[in-house]
Design a protein around this motif. Structure first.
Motif, PDB file in Angstrom:
ATOM      1  N   LYS A   1       0.895  -1.124   0.206  1.00 47.04           N
ATOM      2  CA  LYS A   1       0.024  -0.041  -0.052  1.00 47.04           C
ATOM      3  C   LYS A   1       0.853   1.484  -0.165  1.00 47.04           C
ATOM      4  O   LYS A   1       1.942   1.399   0.645  1.00 47.04           O
ATOM      5  CB  LYS A   1      -0.718  -0.003   1.299  1.00 47.04           C
ATOM      6  N   THR A   2       0.622   2.125  -0.761  1.00 44.69           N
ATOM      7  CA  THR A   2       1.337   3.416  -1.015  1.00 44.69           C
ATOM      8  C   THR A   2       0.429   4.610  -0.631  1.00 44.69           C
ATOM      9  O   THR A   2      -0.809   4.461  -1.461  1.00 44.69           O
ATOM     10  CB  THR A   2       1.897   3.602  -2.410  1.00 44.69           C
ATOM     11  N   ILE A   3       0.705   5.196   0.522  1.00 40.93           N
ATOM     12  CA  ILE A   3      -0.135   6.327   0.706  1.00 40.93           C
ATOM     13  C   ILE A   3       0.554   7.765   0.189  1.00 40.93           C
ATOM     14  O   ILE A   3       1.564   7.888   0.789  1.00 40.93           O
ATOM     15  CB  ILE A   3      -0.399   6.465   2.228  1.00 40.93           C
ATOM     16  N   ILE A   4       0.043   8.512  -0.549  1.00 46.38           N
ATOM     17  CA  ILE A   4       0.359   9.785  -1.156  1.00 46.38           C
ATOM     18  C   ILE A   4      -0.241  11.006  -0.311  1.00 46.38           C
ATOM     19  O   ILE A   4      -1.610  11.234  -0.627  1.00 46.38           O
ATOM     20  CB  ILE A   4       0.388  10.005  -2.552  1.00 46.38           C
ATOM     21  N   ARG A   5       0.488  11.605   0.735  1.00 47.49           N
ATOM     22  CA  ARG A   5      -0.185  12.559   1.430  1.00 47.49           C
ATOM     23  C   ARG A   5       0.296  13.951   0.657  1.00 47.49           C
ATOM     24  O   ARG A   5       1.302  14.648   1.105  1.00 47.49           O
ATOM     25  CB  ARG A   5       0.003  12.569   2.787  1.00 47.49           C
ATOM     26  N   LEU A   6      -0.453  14.558  -0.304  1.00 49.13           N
ATOM     27  CA  LEU A   6      -0.011  15.801  -0.916  1.00 49.13           C
ATOM     28  C   LEU A   6       0.016  17.056   0.257  1.00 49.13           C
ATOM     29  O   LEU A   6       0.462  17.745   0.020  1.00 49.13           O
ATOM     30  CB  LEU A   6      -1.166  16.096  -2.073  1.00 49.13           C
TER      31      LEU A   6
ATOM     32  N   ILE B   1     -14.000   2.597 -12.771  1.00 49.01           N
ATOM     33  CA  ILE B   1     -13.822   4.091 -12.380  1.00 49.01           C
ATOM     34  C   ILE B   1     -15.121   4.238 -11.555  1.00 49.01           C
ATOM     35  O   ILE B   1     -16.368   4.289 -12.300  1.00 49.01           O
ATOM     36  CB  ILE B   1     -13.480   5.174 -13.403  1.00 49.01           C
ATOM     37  N   LYS B   2     -15.266   4.471 -10.378  1.00 52.84           N
ATOM     38  CA  LYS B   2     -16.527   4.704  -9.546  1.00 52.84           C
ATOM     39  C   LYS B   2     -16.207   6.044  -8.608  1.00 52.84           C
ATOM     40  O   LYS B   2     -15.458   5.999  -7.813  1.00 52.84           O
ATOM     41  CB  LYS B   2     -16.743   3.534  -8.867  1.00 52.84           C
ATOM     42  N   GLN B   3     -16.979   7.044  -9.042  1.00 52.20           N
ATOM     43  CA  GLN B   3     -16.957   8.376  -8.109  1.00 52.20           C
ATOM     44  C   GLN B   3     -17.606   7.846  -7.006  1.00 52.20           C
ATOM     45  O   GLN B   3     -18.788   7.515  -6.980  1.00 52.20           O
ATOM     46  CB  GLN B   3     -17.694   9.350  -8.896  1.00 52.20           C
ATOM     47  N   GLU B   4     -17.278   8.058  -5.607  1.00 55.93           N
ATOM     48  CA  GLU B   4     -17.736   7.995  -4.404  1.00 55.93           C
ATOM     49  C   GLU B   4     -16.792   8.757  -3.365  1.00 55.93           C
ATOM     50  O   GLU B   4     -15.695   9.075  -3.704  1.00 55.93           O
ATOM     51  CB  GLU B   4     -17.880   6.430  -4.164  1.00 55.93           C
ATOM     52  N   ASN B   5     -17.200   8.866  -2.419  1.00 60.69           N
ATOM     53  CA  ASN B   5     -16.605   9.452  -1.095  1.00 60.69           C
ATOM     54  C   ASN B   5     -15.663   8.546  -0.470  1.00 60.69           C
ATOM     55  O   ASN B   5     -15.941   7.482  -0.178  1.00 60.69           O
ATOM     56  CB  ASN B   5     -17.658   9.868  -0.175  1.00 60.69           C
ATOM     57  N   ILE B   6     -14.256   8.927  -0.464  1.00 65.91           N
ATOM     58  CA  ILE B   6     -13.413   8.267   0.130  1.00 65.91           C
ATOM     59  C   ILE B   6     -13.245   8.679   1.641  1.00 65.91           C
ATOM     60  O   ILE B   6     -12.944   9.884   1.849  1.00 65.91           O
ATOM     61  CB  ILE B   6     -11.986   8.235  -0.703  1.00 65.91           C
ATOM     62  N   PRO B   7     -13.268   7.779   2.724  1.00 67.53           N
ATOM     63  CA  PRO B   7     -13.388   8.200   3.982  1.00 67.53           C
ATOM     64  C   PRO B   7     -11.760   8.522   4.472  1.00 67.53           C
ATOM     65  O   PRO B   7     -11.095   7.948   4.056  1.00 67.53           O
ATOM     66  CB  PRO B   7     -13.665   7.144   4.685  1.00 67.53           C
ATOM     67  N   GLU B   8     -11.783   9.740   5.191  1.00 63.42           N
ATOM     68  CA  GLU B   8     -10.098  10.040   5.555  1.00 63.42           C
ATOM     69  C   GLU B   8      -9.623   8.854   6.506  1.00 63.42           C
ATOM     70  O   GLU B   8      -8.572   8.726   6.635  1.00 63.42           O
ATOM     71  CB  GLU B   8     -10.555  11.194   6.524  1.00 63.42           C
ATOM     72  N   ALA B   9     -10.580   8.010   7.411  1.00 64.22           N
ATOM     73  CA  ALA B   9      -9.964   7.077   8.117  1.00 64.22           C
ATOM     74  C   ALA B   9      -8.930   6.273   7.166  1.00 64.22           C
ATOM     75  O   ALA B   9      -8.128   5.680   7.826  1.00 64.22           O
ATOM     76  CB  ALA B   9     -11.030   6.350   8.730  1.00 64.22           C
ATOM     77  N   MET B  10      -9.265   5.915   5.777  1.00 63.68           N
ATOM     78  CA  MET B  10      -8.341   4.926   5.086  1.00 63.68           C
ATOM     79  C   MET B  10      -7.087   5.572   5.093  1.00 63.68           C
ATOM     80  O   MET B  10      -6.051   4.630   4.668  1.00 63.68           O
ATOM     81  CB  MET B  10      -8.977   5.187   3.582  1.00 63.68           C
ATOM     82  N   PHE B  11      -6.776   6.856   5.348  1.00 56.34           N
ATOM     83  CA  PHE B  11      -5.342   7.224   5.244  1.00 56.34           C
ATOM     84  C   PHE B  11      -4.675   7.381   6.797  1.00 56.34           C
ATOM     85  O   PHE B  11      -3.647   7.833   6.744  1.00 56.34           O
ATOM     86  CB  PHE B  11      -5.489   8.890   4.915  1.00 56.34           C
ATOM     87  N   LEU B  12      -5.383   6.701   7.751  1.00 54.55           N
ATOM     88  CA  LEU B  12      -4.650   6.406   9.025  1.00 54.55           C
ATOM     89  C   LEU B  12      -3.449   5.597   8.978  1.00 54.55           C
ATOM     90  O   LEU B  12      -3.731   4.539   8.455  1.00 54.55           O
ATOM     91  CB  LEU B  12      -5.789   6.276  10.123  1.00 54.55           C
ATOM     92  N   MET B  13      -2.340   5.793   9.512  1.00 56.32           N
ATOM     93  CA  MET B  13      -1.355   4.822   9.909  1.00 56.32           C
ATOM     94  C   MET B  13      -1.597   3.792  10.937  1.00 56.32           C
ATOM     95  O   MET B  13      -2.298   3.900  11.935  1.00 56.32           O
ATOM     96  CB  MET B  13       0.061   5.603   9.980  1.00 56.32           C
TER      97      MET B  13
END
Length: 224
Positions: free
Chosen positions: A77-82, A202-214
């Protein structure tokens, strides 16, 4: 409610929807195909280590890529935090998270151009691409040159302002030229292999912020 009030309300609703959907947010599934150039790479090795597909989860100021590799380290998994200016690489079977700055591109750019006369079809629509070739300046690298064609569809918009410091892989320049998500990548790692990854859904949907937690059970190690 008077007709005038209905018109005013409709105007504000449409304005809000237009603003909120300005940039793509959602999930993209990619299939990956490999062609080995170096005879020392065993058949199936690349698919095992890097996976034959990946999912991308995209928000305006961050995104995630999850590859389905089944090698010793497992899925990657690669998380890119712009918003932070860092990438985080996490392997399923490792207790370490590798953190790297997004703005430390050290390689030499050879070609950067937008190409509009060699379109390819992706999900039923013809797409232009941005060509990015660069020379690897790492003396310990197994490859010297990377050649890439990155196809895009303008309806999957990105915010170039968020990517301006994402110089790794010269990705800020891709976004500046395309203003869009890449939905087909063609890469050649000179002397090693070629790969093609292309969107199949390709599916447009809301991505929860919780997915980006370490994962708090893993150690974060910064590398340059």
């Amino acid at each position: 409610m008077s007709s005038t009030k209905y018109l005013v309300l409709a105007f504000f609703i449409l304005s809000f929807l237009s603003y909120s959907q300005e940039y793509f947010e959602g999930k993209i599934h990619y299939t990956i195909e490999y062609e080995t150039i170096n005879k020392n790479i065993p058949d199936g090795y690349l698919e095992t280590q890097m996976g034959d597909s990946f999912n991308a989860f995209v928000k305006e100021d961050k995104y995630i890529m999850v590859h389905n590799g089944t090698g010793e380290l497992g899925a990657m998994k690669t998380i890119i935090r712009l918003d932070e200016g860092f990438s985080y690489v996490i392997y399923e079977n490792s207790d370490t998270i590798y953190k790297s700055p997004l703005n430390l591109e050290k390689n030499k750019l050879l070609i950067l151009k937008k190409v509009t006369n060699e379109k390819k079809e992706v999900l039923g629509e013809m797409c232009d691409y941005v060509s990015i070739d660069y020379e690897n300046n790492d003396p310990n690298s197994f490859f010297k040159v990377v050649r890439g064609k990155h196809f895009f569809n303008p309806k999957y918009k990105l915010n170039p302002e968020k990517y301006k410091n994402h110089t790794s892989g010269f990705w800020n320049q891709f976004v500046d030229l395309s203003q869009s998500i890449c939905i087909r990548n063609e890469h050649e790692y000179e002397g090693l292999f070629k790969s093609v990854s292309y969107a199949t859904e390709i599916k447009q949907e809301n991505i929860p912020e919780a997915m980006f937690l370490m994962d708090s059970t893993k150690i974060i190690k910064q590398v340059d």
